[in-house]
Scaffold this motif. Structure first.
Motif, mmCIF file in Angstrom:
data_model
loop_
_atom_site.group_PDB
_atom_site.id
_atom_site.type_symbol
_atom_site.label_atom_id
_atom_site.label_comp_id
_atom_site.label_asym_id
_atom_site.label_seq_id
_atom_site.Cartn_x
_atom_site.Cartn_y
_atom_site.Cartn_z
ATOM 1 N N SER A 186 -2.318 -8.968 -3.757
ATOM 2 C CA SER A 186 -1.491 -7.962 -2.985
ATOM 3 C C SER A 186 -0.057 -7.985 -3.565
ATOM 4 C CB SER A 186 -1.408 -8.528 -1.547
ATOM 5 O OG SER A 186 -2.742 -8.663 -0.994
ATOM 6 N N ASN A 187 0.426 -9.345 -3.963
ATOM 7 C CA ASN A 187 1.556 -9.424 -4.391
ATOM 8 C C ASN A 187 2.013 -8.510 -5.719
ATOM 9 O OD1 ASN A 187 2.770 -11.029 -2.558
ATOM 10 N ND2 ASN A 187 2.105 -12.839 -3.550
ATOM 11 N N ASP A 188 0.842 -8.600 -6.586
ATOM 12 C CA ASP A 188 0.781 -7.770 -7.791
ATOM 13 C C ASP A 188 0.852 -6.237 -7.581
ATOM 14 O OD1 ASP A 188 0.548 -10.249 -9.063
ATOM 15 O OD2 ASP A 188 -1.559 -9.968 -9.625
ATOM 16 N N VAL A 189 0.455 -5.617 -6.444
ATOM 17 C CA VAL A 189 0.174 -4.297 -6.121
ATOM 18 C C VAL A 189 1.280 -3.887 -5.525
ATOM 19 C CG1 VAL A 189 -2.262 -4.314 -6.853
ATOM 20 C CG2 VAL A 189 -1.420 -4.459 -4.398
ATOM 21 N N GLY A 190 2.131 -4.819 -4.788
ATOM 22 C CA GLY A 190 3.329 -4.470 -4.074
ATOM 23 C C GLY A 190 3.171 -4.209 -2.546
ATOM 24 N N VAL A 191 2.080 -4.707 -1.763
ATOM 25 C CA VAL A 191 1.868 -4.422 -0.442
ATOM 26 C C VAL A 191 1.668 -6.082 0.110
ATOM 27 C CG1 VAL A 191 0.316 -2.666 -0.882
ATOM 28 C CG2 VAL A 191 -0.887 -4.778 -0.563
ATOM 29 N N ASP A 192 1.936 -5.736 1.494
ATOM 30 C CA ASP A 192 2.018 -6.942 2.354
ATOM 31 C C ASP A 192 0.862 -7.533 2.695
ATOM 32 O OD1 ASP A 192 4.841 -6.518 2.702
ATOM 33 O OD2 ASP A 192 4.812 -5.728 4.739
ATOM 34 N N PHE A 193 1.107 -8.806 2.609
ATOM 35 C CA PHE A 193 -0.232 -9.739 2.920
ATOM 36 C C PHE A 193 -0.291 -10.587 4.042
ATOM 37 C CE2 PHE A 193 -2.226 -13.907 2.391
ATOM 38 C CZ PHE A 193 -3.478 -13.708 2.204
ATOM 39 N N ILE A 194 -1.080 -10.659 5.055
ATOM 40 C CA ILE A 194 -0.931 -11.358 6.174
ATOM 41 C C ILE A 194 -1.899 -12.567 6.078
ATOM 42 C CG2 ILE A 194 -1.715 -11.564 8.820
ATOM 43 C CD1 ILE A 194 -1.490 -8.480 8.774
ATOM 44 N N PRO A 195 -0.923 -13.669 6.006
ATOM 45 C CA PRO A 195 -1.657 -15.138 5.882
ATOM 46 C C PRO A 195 -2.687 -15.420 6.856
ATOM 47 C CG PRO A 195 0.559 -15.235 5.883
ATOM 48 C CD PRO A 195 0.303 -13.802 6.515
ATOM 49 N N SER A 196 -3.629 -16.102 6.343
ATOM 50 C CA SER A 196 -4.715 -16.649 6.954
ATOM 51 C C SER A 196 -5.125 -17.890 6.461
ATOM 52 C CB SER A 196 -5.793 -15.816 7.045
ATOM 53 O OG SER A 196 -6.461 -15.415 5.767
ATOM 54 N N SER A 197 -6.130 -18.819 7.323
ATOM 55 C CA SER A 197 -6.534 -20.149 6.786
ATOM 56 C C SER A 197 -7.695 -20.387 6.811
ATOM 57 C CB SER A 197 -5.551 -21.521 7.405
ATOM 58 O OG SER A 197 -5.930 -21.437 8.903
ATOM 59 N N SER A 198 -8.392 -21.346 6.260
ATOM 60 C CA SER A 198 -9.890 -21.443 6.082
ATOM 61 C C SER A 198 -10.519 -21.981 7.365
ATOM 62 C CB SER A 198 -10.398 -22.449 5.114
ATOM 63 O OG SER A 198 -9.628 -23.635 4.814
ATOM 64 N N ASP A 199 -9.507 -22.674 8.241
ATOM 65 C CA ASP A 199 -10.051 -23.447 9.576
ATOM 66 C C ASP A 199 -10.023 -22.413 10.641
ATOM 67 O OD1 ASP A 199 -7.566 -23.079 9.894
ATOM 68 O OD2 ASP A 199 -7.012 -25.421 10.198
#
Length: 488
Positions: free
Chosen positions: A152-165
């Motif tokens: 997502s950073n490479d293509v310049g769009v926002d990423f919404i964080p998540s976690s494996s738990d």
């Protein structure tokens, strides 16, 4: 893609060109060859059988148009049936729903879902001018979330964080709320894959789909799995309300059976093709253009669109104006041409879309010639020159050649070879910029391809006709029916 199928089909269809009329006897052998070509391309047996029956019924039942030879009519029938098999026309994403439009990606592990999520985000951002955010609901695969963050950073769009738990449904619901806050147009949800279809996997993705009600549910599948791709797509389609399919890794698939089978087996349209590893290597699926490529007619419309999108228009226009005013084509211009060609995906990507230039024979010749490697060498030589030398190649004397060769680790013979190729390109550019230059170039191309025009007419207008307004031709001097190469 389709190299093997293209070779077999074009060879088979030559058998009926020039015949006085179509009848069961003279198309029987051709249909047998077509059937074998499709099966060798890993097209599903029921799909192949239905295709052959439809072609046979059309060929024997229709009144052949007066302006077409029976052979041309048969090629037209095959083309129409190939197009129908793959879905008639491109079906774009539904982006008219209330934002954020939720796009859910489903599929098996290893199909390339996460990379495809990044490619799709870039496609929507760059070509559709949409504000896109992504989120990963894959809580099982190690580093899946970080991979999507990086893409997502490479293509310049926002990423919404998540976690494996976290629970996948909770991740998706939270992502929808955050996408609204960010005023995003599209939210792409990457889901977990498995190594095979299992009940727990299906139950989880069913629950996720029911909870977030995505506008688009796209099945991502590896095209190189052939018939298995179509069968897996059917299993997902039975469990989920799929709206379309994305075929990945098609650049490594010489058979193309998945593309021909998926639509017929699932009833769902193929919406995109993944054409390589780069994040801009995602193309809309146009059945009529793919049918032209399979029959060796090229894909001129896609080539024109790609040129419009990837070529630096300012540089191209600047060089064109210089040449029209009588300016010389120098080594800086040559370097610019190399860079533009790389933006187009290199020589292989360019030739694959030209009529008569697809097929395994052309690709093998390219692999042996290694044009990308040779271009890399020439770029290195030019970059070893001074600005003055690049702009005035005539001043490059033996002592300068020795210095240039030493600077790039090449031999003097390599420098001489480059200068000779530059001289040839400069002559061609002078012809191109002179009055009637395009016609001269077309005549040259026709001579190189054996005088048939090779179907190159669409590059310079006139549908699939030759430069002189004559009938365009398929590989092997086989004529094309009128109307090929024009937008449907």
């Amino acid at each position: 893609m389709f190299d093997t199928l293209t070779d077999r089909l074009t060879q088979s269809l030559r058998n009926v060109t020039g015949t006085g009329q179509l009848n069961e006897d003279n198309i029987k052998d051709t249909l047998r060859e077509v059937r074998m070509a499709l099966l060798e391309a890993d097209v599903a047996l029921p799909v192949t059988r239905e295709f052959i029956e439809k072609v046979k019924a059309e060929a024997l039942g229709q009144e052949v148009l007066k302006q077409l030879s029976p052979g041309q009519a048969f090629v037209k029938i095959v083309y129409d049936q190939l197009t129908e098999m793959m879905g008639e026309a491109n079906q774009s994403l539904n982006l008219s729903a209330k934002p954020p439009v939720v796009i859910l990606l489903a599929g098996l592990q290893g199909a390339g879902k996460t990379t495809t999520a990044g490619k799709l985000a870039k496609f929507l951002k760059d070509r559709q001018k949409k504000k896109v955010v992504t989120v990963s609901a894959d809580v099982y695969r190690p580093a899946a979330i970080e991979q999507l963050r990086s893409v997502s950073n490479d293509v310049g769009v926002d990423f919404i964080p998540s976690s494996s738990d976290e629970n996948p449904i909770d991740i998706a619901m939270r992502a929808i709320e955050q996408a609204k806050i960010k005023f995003a147009d599209v939210l792409i949800v990457d889901t977990a894959g498995r190594l095979h279809i299992d009940e727990s996997m299906m139950d989880e993705i069913k629950a996720l789909t029911a909870a977030i009600n995505p506008t688009e549910t796209l099945f991502v599948v590896d095209s190189m799995t052939g018939q298995d791709a179509a069968n897996t797509a059917k299993a997902f389609n039975d469990a989920l309300p799929l709206t379309g399919v994305i075929l990945t890794k098609t650049d490594g698939d010489a058979r193309g059976g998945a593309a021909l089978s998926v639509r017929a087996i699932t009833g769902k349209p193929i919406k995109f093709l993944g054409m390589g590893e780069k994040l801009d290597a995602l193309e809309p699926f146009h059945p009529e253009r793919i049918a032209q490529r399979i029959l060796g007619m090229g894909d001129v419309l896609s080539l024109v669109e790609e040129v419009e999108r990837k070529i630096d228009r300012e540089k191209a226009e600047k060089m064109a104006k210089k040449l029209q005013k009588g300016g010389a084509f120098n080594l800086e211009d040559m370097l610019t041409q190399f860079e533009q060609m790389k933006n187009m995906g290199g020589m292989a990507g360019f030739l694959d879309k030209l009529p008569g230039m697809s097929g395994s024979g052309i690709q093998q010749a390219l692999e042996q010639a290694k044009p990308e490697k040779e271009v890399g060498k020439m770029e290195a030589i030019i970059r070893s020159m001074t600005i003055k030398e690049r702009r005035n190649p005539d001043i490059i004397n033996p002592s300068r050649k020795r210095r240039i060769a030493a600077g790039c680790g090449m031999e003097i013979q390599d420098v001489n070879r480059l200068l000779k190729q530059h001289s040839q390109m400069a002559k061609m550019m002078r012809k191109f910029s002179s009055p009637g230059g395009i016609a001269k170039m077309m005549r040259g191309m026709k001579e190189l391809q054996g005088g048939g025009g090779g179907g190159l007419g669409p590059l310079f207008g006139g549908g699939a006709e030759g430069a002189d307004g004559g009938q365009g031709r398929m590989p092997g001097n086989m004529p094309l029916p009128p109307g090929f190469g024009k937008k449907r």
